[in-house]
Design an enzyme around this catalytic site. Sequence first.
Site, short mmCIF file in Angstrom:
data_model
loop_
_atom_site.label_atom_id
_atom_site.label_comp_id
_atom_site.label_asym_id
_atom_site.label_seq_id
_atom_site.Cartn_x
_atom_site.Cartn_y
_atom_site.Cartn_z
N GLU A 59 1.01 -1.22 0.05
CA GLU A 59 -0.01 0.01 -0.11
C GLU A 59 0.87 1.20 0.00
OE1 GLU A 59 -2.17 -3.05 3.07
OE2 GLU A 59 -0.21 -2.59 2.31
N ARG A 75 11.01 -24.77 -4.41
CA ARG A 75 12.11 -24.42 -3.35
C ARG A 75 12.12 -22.98 -3.06
NH1 ARG A 75 17.24 -28.46 -4.55
NH2 ARG A 75 15.99 -30.55 -4.62
N GLY A 96 12.51 -39.27 0.94
CA GLY A 96 12.05 -40.55 0.44
C GLY A 96 10.98 -41.25 1.12
N GLU A 146 11.05 -33.09 0.78
CA GLU A 146 11.72 -34.05 -0.56
C GLU A 146 12.04 -35.07 -0.19
OE1 GLU A 146 13.83 -31.98 -3.33
OE2 GLU A 146 12.33 -30.32 -3.72
N ARG A 175 17.54 -24.12 -7.97
CA ARG A 175 18.63 -23.78 -9.29
C ARG A 175 17.79 -23.45 -10.23
NH1 ARG A 175 20.49 -28.19 -6.86
NH2 ARG A 175 19.59 -29.77 -8.16
#
Length: 363
Positions: free
Chosen positions: A51, A183, A292, A290, A206
């Site tokens: 604003e 990410r 397993g 992320e 990346r």
Amino acid sequence: MHEYYMKTAISLAMSAKGQTSPNPTVGAIVVKNGRVIGTGVHLQAGHAHAEVFALEQAGEEAENADLYVTLEPCFHTGRTPPCVDLIISKKINRVFIATLDPNPLVAGKSVTKLKEAGIDVRTGILENEARELNQAFFHYIQTDTPFVTLKAAVTLDGKIATATGDSKWITSEKAREDAHQYRHWHDGILVGIGTILNDNPHLTTRLPQSGNHPIRIVLDTHLQIPLSSNIVQVDGCQTIVFCGKNASETKEKDLLRHDVKVVRCKAEKVTIPFVLNELGKRKITSILVEGGAEIHGAFFAQKAFQQLIMYVAPTLIGGQNSLSVFGGQGVKSIDDGLKVEYEKIEKLGSDLKIIAKPLYAEV
């Protein structure tokens, strides 16, 4: 036209997503006689709010103009003055707000103050879109724990790795690039020690353009993390390792010398609720998981995630011992399965991207 202008404000806010935590992402525009005379976006916590930028750009023309803002203007003094007072001083005619702020320090107070000052206030324009933009902020403010996104790359038969553990690369480069955007948008990225030992990842963003690197979070009950691993050796990123109460104190001191923060759980094994509470205390508002199968299974068992992103490759690998997305015990019957709602399905190159929300999760 109200929706058109609010959509413009939301687009402005989206351009700064991932930069403002622990603050929300906000966009604002000032309109007078059908002409946009000021635009603004909150760029970083501690800096001027959207604003302020929009009204400064509008200058004296702001008097009797309309202000469109994606989130209720702030009412309280933090690192910046309250925007609601600035709006009143600029003699704005009408204020259109997409959604109210759930923060108890605001929560409708600004709307009341604007109305008391004689300003016409209307809320709820593109509210769903505005709430989705700041879903992590809303969740954090209401629970004091981070918004959790589980991300996985899977084959069409639901596998994340072969029986030998091979998982590179399941999906296309286009899907992997899209994943790096998440990410950038999340405060932290979380994996288990298995991912560190098997892949030695950097866990950085990346992107073709520069992106923010998330805080790297590792669940490592026994402090097995090698001092030579990339997340220990690579500078420029914060790393937090959670371990059990009996983990090596010598290893902890070694990690501290590498500027790695170690958080020791009160239990022998790292638990998800403890991790989320500790991250919340550190004002980490969102994390991208992320891990397993074991890590995903732990979050599944605790019902501790608010969003699921699956990149599905047109590949079949089969195998009874191939790894699935969620490890652990799972449920005993289909009726006990966790129901999710598909929010978006799109094609990325040769892959599918599915965004879903568990039905226990609020926006």
